[in-house]
Design a protein around this motif. Structure first.
Motif, mmCIF file in Angstrom:
data_model
loop_
_atom_site.group_PDB
_atom_site.id
_atom_site.type_symbol
_atom_site.label_atom_id
_atom_site.label_comp_id
_atom_site.label_asym_id
_atom_site.label_seq_id
_atom_site.Cartn_x
_atom_site.Cartn_y
_atom_site.Cartn_z
ATOM 1 N N PHE A 226 0.840 -1.195 0.000
ATOM 2 C CA PHE A 226 0.000 0.000 0.000
ATOM 3 C C PHE A 226 0.880 1.251 0.000
ATOM 4 C CE2 PHE A 226 -2.206 3.315 2.423
ATOM 5 C CZ PHE A 226 -3.433 3.373 1.778
ATOM 6 N N ILE A 227 1.840 1.289 0.896
ATOM 7 C CA ILE A 227 2.669 2.497 1.036
ATOM 8 C C ILE A 227 3.548 2.719 -0.192
ATOM 9 C CG2 ILE A 227 4.495 3.592 2.399
ATOM 10 C CD1 ILE A 227 3.330 2.162 4.824
ATOM 11 N N LEU A 228 4.144 1.658 -0.698
ATOM 12 C CA LEU A 228 4.998 1.824 -1.874
ATOM 13 C C LEU A 228 4.174 2.250 -3.089
ATOM 14 C CD1 LEU A 228 7.350 -1.170 -1.180
ATOM 15 C CD2 LEU A 228 8.049 1.230 -1.289
ATOM 16 N N SER A 229 2.943 1.789 -3.172
ATOM 17 C CA SER A 229 2.069 2.224 -4.266
ATOM 18 C C SER A 229 1.835 3.723 -4.194
ATOM 19 C CB SER A 229 0.715 1.493 -4.204
ATOM 20 O OG SER A 229 0.896 0.108 -4.407
ATOM 21 N N ILE A 230 1.533 4.215 -3.005
ATOM 22 C CA ILE A 230 1.231 5.643 -2.912
ATOM 23 C C ILE A 230 2.492 6.495 -3.058
ATOM 24 C CG2 ILE A 230 -0.853 5.230 -1.561
ATOM 25 C CD1 ILE A 230 0.522 6.024 0.893
ATOM 26 N N LEU A 231 3.643 5.951 -2.730
ATOM 27 C CA LEU A 231 4.886 6.706 -2.979
ATOM 28 C C LEU A 231 5.085 6.889 -4.482
ATOM 29 C CD1 LEU A 231 7.470 5.318 -0.395
ATOM 30 C CD2 LEU A 231 6.188 7.452 -0.313
ATOM 31 N N ASN A 232 4.789 5.854 -5.248
ATOM 32 C CA ASN A 232 4.846 5.979 -6.708
ATOM 33 C C ASN A 232 3.826 6.999 -7.199
ATOM 34 O OD1 ASN A 232 6.664 3.955 -8.217
ATOM 35 N ND2 ASN A 232 5.809 2.737 -6.559
ATOM 36 N N TYR A 233 2.659 6.930 -6.614
ATOM 37 C CA TYR A 233 1.565 7.814 -7.032
ATOM 38 C C TYR A 233 1.898 9.269 -6.739
ATOM 39 C CZ TYR A 233 -3.268 9.391 -7.633
ATOM 40 O OH TYR A 233 -4.405 10.027 -8.066
ATOM 41 N N LYS B 173 -3.241 9.323 -12.433
ATOM 42 C CA LYS B 173 -3.383 10.422 -11.488
ATOM 43 C C LYS B 173 -4.150 11.586 -12.114
ATOM 44 C CE LYS B 173 -0.576 12.898 -8.093
ATOM 45 N NZ LYS B 173 0.785 12.969 -7.548
ATOM 46 N N SER B 174 -3.799 11.923 -13.347
ATOM 47 C CA SER B 174 -4.490 13.035 -14.010
ATOM 48 C C SER B 174 -5.964 12.704 -14.171
ATOM 49 C CB SER B 174 -3.842 13.345 -15.357
ATOM 50 O OG SER B 174 -4.055 12.281 -16.256
ATOM 51 N N SER B 175 -6.247 11.449 -14.399
ATOM 52 C CA SER B 175 -7.630 11.016 -14.588
ATOM 53 C C SER B 175 -8.412 11.068 -13.269
ATOM 54 C CB SER B 175 -7.610 9.591 -15.138
ATOM 55 O OG SER B 175 -8.779 9.303 -15.810
ATOM 56 N N LEU B 176 -7.794 10.614 -12.198
ATOM 57 C CA LEU B 176 -8.493 10.581 -10.901
ATOM 58 C C LEU B 176 -8.657 11.981 -10.316
ATOM 59 C CD1 LEU B 176 -6.830 7.529 -9.067
ATOM 60 C CD2 LEU B 176 -9.100 7.617 -10.118
ATOM 61 N N GLN B 177 -7.678 12.829 -10.546
ATOM 62 C CA GLN B 177 -7.719 14.132 -9.884
ATOM 63 C C GLN B 177 -8.670 15.113 -10.538
ATOM 64 O OE1 GLN B 177 -3.606 15.289 -9.217
ATOM 65 N NE2 GLN B 177 -3.723 14.343 -7.214
ATOM 66 N N LYS B 178 -8.989 14.827 -11.786
ATOM 67 C CA LYS B 178 -9.915 15.692 -12.515
ATOM 68 C C LYS B 178 -11.343 15.487 -11.999
ATOM 69 C CE LYS B 178 -11.100 13.668 -16.400
ATOM 70 N NZ LYS B 178 -10.757 12.935 -17.610
ATOM 71 N N VAL B 179 -11.608 14.285 -11.485
ATOM 72 C CA VAL B 179 -12.937 13.976 -10.985
ATOM 73 C C VAL B 179 -12.945 14.163 -9.474
ATOM 74 C CG1 VAL B 179 -14.654 12.154 -10.751
ATOM 75 C CG2 VAL B 179 -13.231 12.270 -12.786
ATOM 76 N N LEU B 213 0.123 3.734 -15.739
ATOM 77 C CA LEU B 213 0.416 3.705 -14.296
ATOM 78 C C LEU B 213 1.839 4.198 -14.026
ATOM 79 C CD1 LEU B 213 -1.092 0.224 -13.345
ATOM 80 C CD2 LEU B 213 -2.225 2.443 -13.343
ATOM 81 N N GLY B 214 2.502 4.689 -15.080
ATOM 82 C CA GLY B 214 3.881 5.163 -14.908
ATOM 83 C C GLY B 214 4.863 4.176 -15.501
ATOM 84 N N ASN B 215 6.122 4.328 -15.171
ATOM 85 C CA ASN B 215 7.176 3.540 -15.811
ATOM 86 C C ASN B 215 7.412 2.162 -15.203
ATOM 87 O OD1 ASN B 215 7.838 5.336 -17.799
ATOM 88 N ND2 ASN B 215 9.289 6.452 -16.504
ATOM 89 N N SER B 229 -4.882 0.843 -3.855
ATOM 90 C CA SER B 229 -4.145 1.610 -2.844
ATOM 91 C C SER B 229 -4.250 3.103 -3.136
ATOM 92 C CB SER B 229 -2.664 1.194 -2.831
ATOM 93 O OG SER B 229 -2.529 -0.146 -2.438
ATOM 94 N N ILE B 230 -4.060 3.478 -4.389
ATOM 95 C CA ILE B 230 -4.087 4.917 -4.685
ATOM 96 C C ILE B 230 -5.504 5.476 -4.635
ATOM 97 C CG2 ILE B 230 -1.942 4.797 -6.002
ATOM 98 C CD1 ILE B 230 -3.407 4.910 -8.514
ATOM 99 N N LEU B 231 -6.509 4.636 -4.871
ATOM 100 C CA LEU B 231 -7.888 5.128 -4.697
ATOM 101 C C LEU B 231 -8.137 5.472 -3.231
ATOM 102 C CD1 LEU B 231 -10.069 2.853 -7.011
ATOM 103 C CD2 LEU B 231 -9.301 5.177 -7.424
ATOM 104 N N ASN B 232 -7.628 4.634 -2.332
ATOM 105 C CA ASN B 232 -7.735 4.951 -0.900
ATOM 106 C C ASN B 232 -6.985 6.236 -0.572
ATOM 107 O OD1 ASN B 232 -9.100 2.795 0.885
ATOM 108 N ND2 ASN B 232 -7.945 1.574 -0.586
ATOM 109 N N TYR B 233 -5.821 6.349 -1.189
ATOM 110 C CA TYR B 233 -4.968 7.507 -0.901
ATOM 111 C C TYR B 233 -5.606 8.801 -1.388
ATOM 112 C CZ TYR B 233 -0.626 10.202 -0.595
ATOM 113 O OH TYR B 233 0.335 11.131 -0.277
ATOM 114 N N GLU B 234 -6.198 8.747 -2.558
ATOM 115 C CA GLU B 234 -6.859 9.927 -3.132
ATOM 116 C C GLU B 234 -7.931 10.457 -2.178
ATOM 117 O OE1 GLU B 234 -7.190 12.288 -5.270
ATOM 118 O OE2 GLU B 234 -5.302 11.839 -6.251
#
Lengths: 237, 237
Positions: A226-233, B173-179, B213-215, B229-234
């Motif tokens: 979870f944490i490493l995912s959000i660091l990437n994000y 990220k650009s997609s999630l943050q726009k909404v 999702l990046g590189n 994970s990033i949906l939770n983080y958002e």
């Protein structure tokens, strides 16, 4: 394309680990002329396989451009977990870009390693990280340090966070977003049963910020992912 | 505290699944008077165990306050993966708050399920999600729909994203943050070998946004965990 980490290079021929030759011949069954990628000293190369029936030669064809971004060094302080969970975290953390993993003996770690088995363990963990690095096309392999305690570890510079079970207000997001640029992020996660109060207060005493990951209750092996995912994000545009 | 999902309630006694009684008696070895949590119709209750030597009764003591946040419905379109990977994603996605999982038969899915085995599979997957819900203290169990294809699935309203292997510029990220506010987020991830061009263009044709999702190069089973994970983080403050 399959990627291997080389040990050294002699002129245009790369020397791999013994087991990688086995992988090339017996697992992948490559034929002469087929291409693989090889990494030496953080640089990836396109190579061609020769003489597969005899001694297997890996010949350099060209250098490959690196695409990895430059970011902070990510250090994960990982309590000793049961074998399957430990292996899982090592593999996934490598995919998600961890740079250094410090196995930590915590108060509530169920696993107690015998002194004489430690070297074998670290060798095994390093192998898991090497394979995961190959699969995820990294040009480096995360370093696994010797097993430490919180008191025996070095005094890290950088942003240091500990996933707390008691902190309810300060989220990991508030902690990460306040820092726009740092050279290192150190993350301490708990073992099954969590860190003890003593451990957590020791860590906050040496500069770790206690944060919550929110309301979700995750298994111990899910937390680092979870944490490493959000660091990437966080570093994504 | 151990949590179970109840089937029904008769006055102050909750009725559980048969295997949960087995779990109480034989796995956990609870004694009379010990406490567990039971969830019925999304509401958690504190209960007490009685008569464990005979028929095991779960008696209501009090209702527990819910702490779950209200957010968008998260739908994961998950290609059929090899059993171990499938089980892994179901468990971790449940921990990370998925609401609905749609198993999808894709062009490159290696797994082909026989018609007569489908019901058994869905039953098995639901059981994994139920157990993960109990462990992570959820008050609901993610729904697993029947197996679909992209063409047979309903026309979802909400933010729809597909993890693309060809899109390089537009990040998730650009997609999630726009909404800033939406009732549903639908996520399509690829099987091993990725979605075919045809599949990806079908999905973008019906309103899915293709994102990168990046590189990082992640294994197929890591991708849904990364996204959840990033949906939770958002949504974190």
């Amino acid at each position: 394309m399959q990627r291997y980490f080389a040990k050294q290079r002699k002129d245009d021929i790369f020397i791999l680990e013994k087991e990688d030759y086995h992988h090339i011949k017996t697992v992948m069954r490559f034929k002469d002329g087929e291409k693989v990628q090889v990494v030496l000293e953080n640089t990836p190369y396109l190579c061609c396989i020769e003489d597969v029936q005899k001694e297997v030669k890996i010949r350099l064809l060209s250098q490959i451009e690196k695409t990895e971004e430059i970011g902070p060094e990510i250090v994960l302080l990982l309590p000793l977990l049961k074998e399957q969970k430990m292996d899982f975290v090592l593999q996934k953390a490598t995919e998600l870009g961890v740079h250094k993993i410090v196995p930590v003996m915590t108060e509530r770690s169920i696993i107690k390693l015998k002194e004489e088995k430690v070297d074998k363990k670290i060798e095994r963990w390093t192998k898991i990280c090497k394979e995961a690095s190959e699969q995820s096309y990294r040009t480096d392999i995360p370093e696994i340090t010797e097993i430490m305690t919180y008191k025996s570890m070095p005094n890290w510079e950088g942003l240091k966070i500990v996933c707390s079970t008691t902190e309810k207000a300060k989220t990991i997001k508030s902690s990460l977003q306040k820092v726009t640029n740092c050279a290192r992020i150190v993350i301490a996660v708990g073992p099954e049963g969590g860190l003890s109060e003593k451990e957590e207060s020791y860590l906050t005493g040496i500069g770790f910020e206690a944060v919550t990951l929110g309301n979700r209750i995750m298994r111990v092996e899910t937390v680092p992912i979870f944490i490493l995912s959000i660091l990437n994000y966080e570093r994504m545009r």
